[in-house]
Motif scaffolding. Structure first.
Motif: not given
Length: 980
Positions: A568, A597, A599-600, A603, A622, A625, A639, A657, A690
């Protein structure tokens, strides 16, 4: 063609039958004139003589005696085009003597025959020791020859037969033989017979000549010598099986391989038999079962070989048939070969090149073949259709269906190469090369496919092979697939180092591949619409799109714009380097990271003008990540939820993160109640896009709807909207109305902003806090509490508030607290001060409190801006005003409540509890005071006392008009000073 002309032509070549021309039949020799040149007219009857009779003209009969030389002419009648005839001399005959023999033959001693042309000019002679021919009849020692009856079809020339004939170019042709036998048109020459002319020589054993066919034949041991001419090198050809030489009759086709016009063939052509061998002056050598020769063409058939050396270079052709011709310089440089053709070329003592085909044309050192050809040199084999080769330079061109193969077993660095080009091949294979594959330069065309030495497969429109540099170039719609095994990057290869298997699929307009000295692929470069798919075994594939790629294991690099994608995560930028072992990715500039992402459904994109360094382990599923990176600025990020960032340098951990922004930086988030941005020279962001948390130890500026600020040392939590500034805080509130509220706090502040649309936040500011509002307010306090939910501001500790309005101004001072309440539009609604509170109200024109200011004191003071009211509470409540030189003072134990006018003055006042009032010449005391200042009327109630003009008036109620200087007491007690 007449028999006469054929014989004349033969004499032009072999000079035999001219000797007999004067003896031919009567129809060809109509008369004999001037026959006797050295005899008396009358001969003795008993002398040996020959009577030559002419039955038609007895007067022309001649009697010739011998021995003795004699000479005569042979006449000939030519027929003209109009049907008439003309008589001319055809031959001139001379002999030393002549006599009949017992066997009915006539023996001529040392005959010499001169052949005359149409103009009766000499054009050749033939001589011999003797000539024998048959006579018509013979009686005793006398012989009679009747011209129209004598036979010339059978005769013999014996002993030193020599012929000499001029050719058209002025040269001479020569014949030598020990004996010639004429039997009609057939001439035989037993033994060794030679015939020469300037351009060639014939020699052999047992000679025959057929006048009807114009064919000369040697039975065995024939030699053909082609003498050098301006247009042809010399050549000697030996034919153990003999040879046949033919002079084609006029109008017939030429020899094999000759021109149709017969011009060259008219000079004759020959066939040599046996295992023919030959050598030319230019060094050429040849051999064949059968050889056909004409003046400029040699055709070899049956196990043929043609060989030529130039210095140290050897060129050798073998085939079932080979045709050789000279070039413009006369060198036998042209050869055409058919049937199982093999061409060998190589410098002396070096590995030769082999060429195998069914048909080939060789010109000098150029070879052409229209069919399938195979070229072999050492470990290299090239095949294809329609070949053109320059053997001296080693240049070879195939028109179609070309294949190059290098034998892997030879140990060549190119061993295992197998390529095919439907559109043909152009290659250079230097003759002096010891390692053919390593010296090869070639280009394959049209739908090229193949396998490289390392097992990689490919396809392209064009393949260029550069053997000296161990380089391959795939040009036009190129693609390549290979499997690579690399060791773990943490150390040298060894048993403890795991092997990483990688499969690569590469597409581009042009791919360049280079091998190292051991034959391994050392570099792969790709140009034009490059697509690289690289898949570690059982892992996510890496996809690289670029204008150019260079691959030197373990690095993949590109100087231009490159898109790198894995899972991704996508990175676009300029000047890429990727380590396929470690997963480290570097971009020199203009880098963009895009992460999605699923799941959420989120981008993220980060733009780094100064490039980046990113490490995404190859064994991860990943890459973002679990990756870390450094992005060089200016850096911008965004984002899909609207969050953005800008910085000079961005360090990313744990796939975004944790992000460290260094240099001038700003981060913005979008929430339901609006965006939030933070600016500093250093920011730590956790969870960008996020529920982020932002921290910084440096000065920070931040902005959100209706609110902004700055300070040193920040912690921000996006989920709760919480902001904490450690020190040196500055805060501004402002809305769409244009009204602002600015606060400075040396001790920092804490703010909470719920992420709920339309809900305001609340917080605290510490240290010596100073503030200002856009409506003219200024304040200072120890601690400031702000509550946006109630539009309430509270200053705690020693506090002060000043406000200048267009019509009036106010100052509020308190030792414990000051509260301010705003309306929804941010307009100040009321103020409340507690603890030794003081309030000043004055006209704005004064700018600062002066003599016209209203001063209110008390334990607690409330200023209601909406009602223009001021209330003071507590034992210290006091009201003072000085205007136009008159001082007004009101004190009360409980409270003082006043209304202000538009100019900031008191328009109405009420005091409660032990009121003490002084105004003008009046001093009053009461329990309650109501004063309508605007109407100049005050009412005092409850145990009132008024002092004025030295008098004292007491009563329950007193009405007072201070400006008029009058008063009224319904029930009063008046006391005069000094009275009782």
């Amino acid at each position: 063609m007449s028999r006469t002309r054929r014989l004349l032509t033969f004499f032009a070549l072999v000079a035999v039958s001219v000797l007999l021309a004067w003896l031919w039949s009567g129809d060809r020799i109509p008369s004999l004139v001037d026959s006797v040149r050295d005899q008396d007219d009358e001969l003795p009857e008993d002398a040996d003589a020959i009577n030559i009779e002419n039955p038609g003209k007895p007067e022309d009969s001649t009697r010739i005696s011998f021995p003795g030389q004699f000479e005569f002419d042979v006449m000939k009648v030519d027929e003209r085009d109009d049907g008439t005839t003309v008589e001319r001399k055809a031959y001139k005959v001379h002999m030393l003597s002549g006599r009949p023999t017992d066997d009915g033959m006539f023996l001529a001693d040392h005959p010499t025959i001169t052949f005359l042309d149409e103009n009766e000019l000499p054009e050749g002679t033939v001589t011999a020791d003797e000539a024998r021919f048959a006579m018509a009849h013979q009686i005793g020692g006398r012989a009679t020859v009747v011209q129209n009856q004598m036979s010339v079809d059978h005769f013999t020339l014996t002993g030193n037969v020599v012929g000499e004939f001029p050719l058209a170019d002025g040269e001479m042709a020569h014949l030598t033989a020990p004996r010639l036998i004429v039997d009609g048109p057939l001439v035989q020459g037993p033994g060794l017979v030679t015939w020469t002319r300037p351009d060639l020589k014939l020699e052999g054993t047992d000679f025959t000549w057929d006048g009807e066919t114009g064919r000369l034949n040697y039975v065995i041991d024939a030699l053909l010598v082609l003498t050098p001419t301006a247009t042809r090198a010399g050549m000697d050809l030996f034919a153990p099986g003999g040879l046949t030489w033919t002079i084609p009759p006029e109008g017939e086709a030429g020899a094999p391989g000759g021109s149709e016009d017969g011009g060259e063939a008219s000079r004759g052509y020959g066939e040599l038999r046996g295992r023919v061998s030959g050598v030319a002056d230019d060094g050429s050598r040849l051999g064949a079962d059968t050889v056909y020769v004409r003046t400029s063409t040699i055709i070899m058939t049956g196990s043929s070989v043609y060989e030529r050396r130039e210095g140290s270079d050897l060129y050798r052709v073998t085939a079932q048939q080979i045709t050789v011709q000279p070039d413009d310089a006369g060198v036998f440089s042209f050869a055409e070969a058919d049937g199982d053709v093999h061409v060998v070329s190589a410098p002396f003592a070096l590995v030769p090149s082999w060429m195998v085909t069914d048909h080939a044309v060789i010109q000098n050192q150029t070879v052409r073949s229209p069919g399938e050809v195979q070229i072999t040199k050492g470990e290299l084999t090239a095949t294809g259709d329609v070949l053109e080769s320059d053997l001296s330079a080693g240049d070879h061109s195939f028109g179609s269906n070309a294949v190059i193969e290098v034998d892997r077993s030879t140990g060549s660095t190119m061993g295992g190469l197998l390529v095919e080009g439907k559109g043909g091949l152009e290659m250079n294979l230097p003759p002096q090369a010891e390692d053919a594959a390593a010296s090869l330069n070639g280009k394959l065309l049209g739908g090229v496919t193949g396998t490289l030495p390392d097992g990689s497969t490919f396809r392209s429109n064009v393949l260029i092979i550069d053997g000296p540099h161990r380089r391959y170039v795939l040009d036009g719609d190129a693609s390549m697939f290979r499997s690579v095994e690399t060791t773990d990057p943490d150390g040298a290869a060894g048993p403890e180092q795991p092997i990483l298997g990688i499969e690569q699929a590469l597409e581009a307009q042009r791919i360049t591949i280079e091998q190292d000295e051991l034959g391994a692929i050392a570099l792969v470069s790709a140009d034009g619409d490059v697509l690289l798919l690289q898949t570690p075994v059982d892992m996510l594939p890496t996809r690289v799109v670029a204008g150019r790629l260079d691959m030197t294991s373990p690095f993949v690099t590109s100087p231009g714009e490159v898109t790198w994608t894995r899972g991704d995560m996508t990175v676009l930028g300029v000047g890429m380097t990727y380590n396929e072992q470690t997963g480290q990715l570097d971009y020199e500039r203009s880098a963009v990271i895009t992460v999605f992402d699923p799941e959420r459904s989120l981008e993220k994109q980060i733009f780094a003008d100064g490039g980046l360094r990113w490490t995404a382990p190859v064994d991860t599923r990943a890459p973002y990540a679990e990756g870390d990176g450094l992005l060089r600025g200016p850096v911008k990020g965004r984002s899909s939820d609207g969050s953005t960032l800008e910085t000079e340098t961005l360090t990313i951990h744990d796939g975004g993160e944790t992000m460290l922004l260094t240099g001038p930086s700003v981060v913005t988030w979008v929430a339901p109640d609006g965006s939030m941005s933070v600016t500093s020279t250093e920011l730590m962001v956790e969870g960008f896009g996020d529920s982020a948390v932002v921290t910084s130890n440096e000065m920070v500026d931040w902005v959100r709807p209706d609110m902004s600020g700055r300070g040193r040392g920040m912690i921000y939590e996006q989920a709760t909207g919480s902001i904490d500034i450690r020190e040196d805080a500055e805060l501004r509130f402002g809305g769409d109305t244009g009204r602002t509220f600015d606060v400075d706090a040396a001790g920092g502040f804490t703010w909470s902003q719920p992420a709920v649309a339309g809900q305001s936040g609340f917080g605290q500011m510490r240290g010596r806090v100073k503030g200002r509002t856009s409506d003219g307010g200024h304040f200072e306090t120890d601690t400031l509490w702000l509550d946006g939910r109630t539009n309430h501001i509270q200053m705690r500790g020693d506090s002060r508030y000043d406000r200048q309005a267009p019509t009036s101004s106010v100052r509020l001072v308190a030792s414990r607290r000051i509260d301010l309440e705003l309306d929804p539009l941010g307009e100040l609604r009321w103020l409340e001060a507690e603890g030794d509170a003081d309030a000043w109200i004055w006209p704005t024109a004064l700018q600062t409190p002066g003599s016209d200011a209203t001063h209110v004191t008390g334990d607690r003071i409330v200023v209601d801006q909406m009602r223009d009211e001021v209330t003071s509470y507590g034992r210290t409540a006091r009201y003072e005003n000085t205007a136009q030189g008159k001082t007004t003072s009101v004190k009360a134990v409980e409270s003082i409540h006043a209304r202000t006018d538009a100019a900031g003055g008191i328009s109405w006042l009420r005091a409660v509890g032990e009121v003490d009032c002084i105004t003008g010449s009046f001093q009053a005391q009461c329990r309650r005071l109501v004063w309508n200042v605007a109407d100049d009327h005050a009412t005092l109630t409850g145990e009132c006392r008024l002092l004025t003009g030295g008098a004292q008036v007491d009563g329950p109620i007193i009405d007072l008009w201070p400006n008029e200087g009058r008063w009224h007491i319904p029930e009063s007690t008046i006391k005069v000073p000094g009275s009782r």
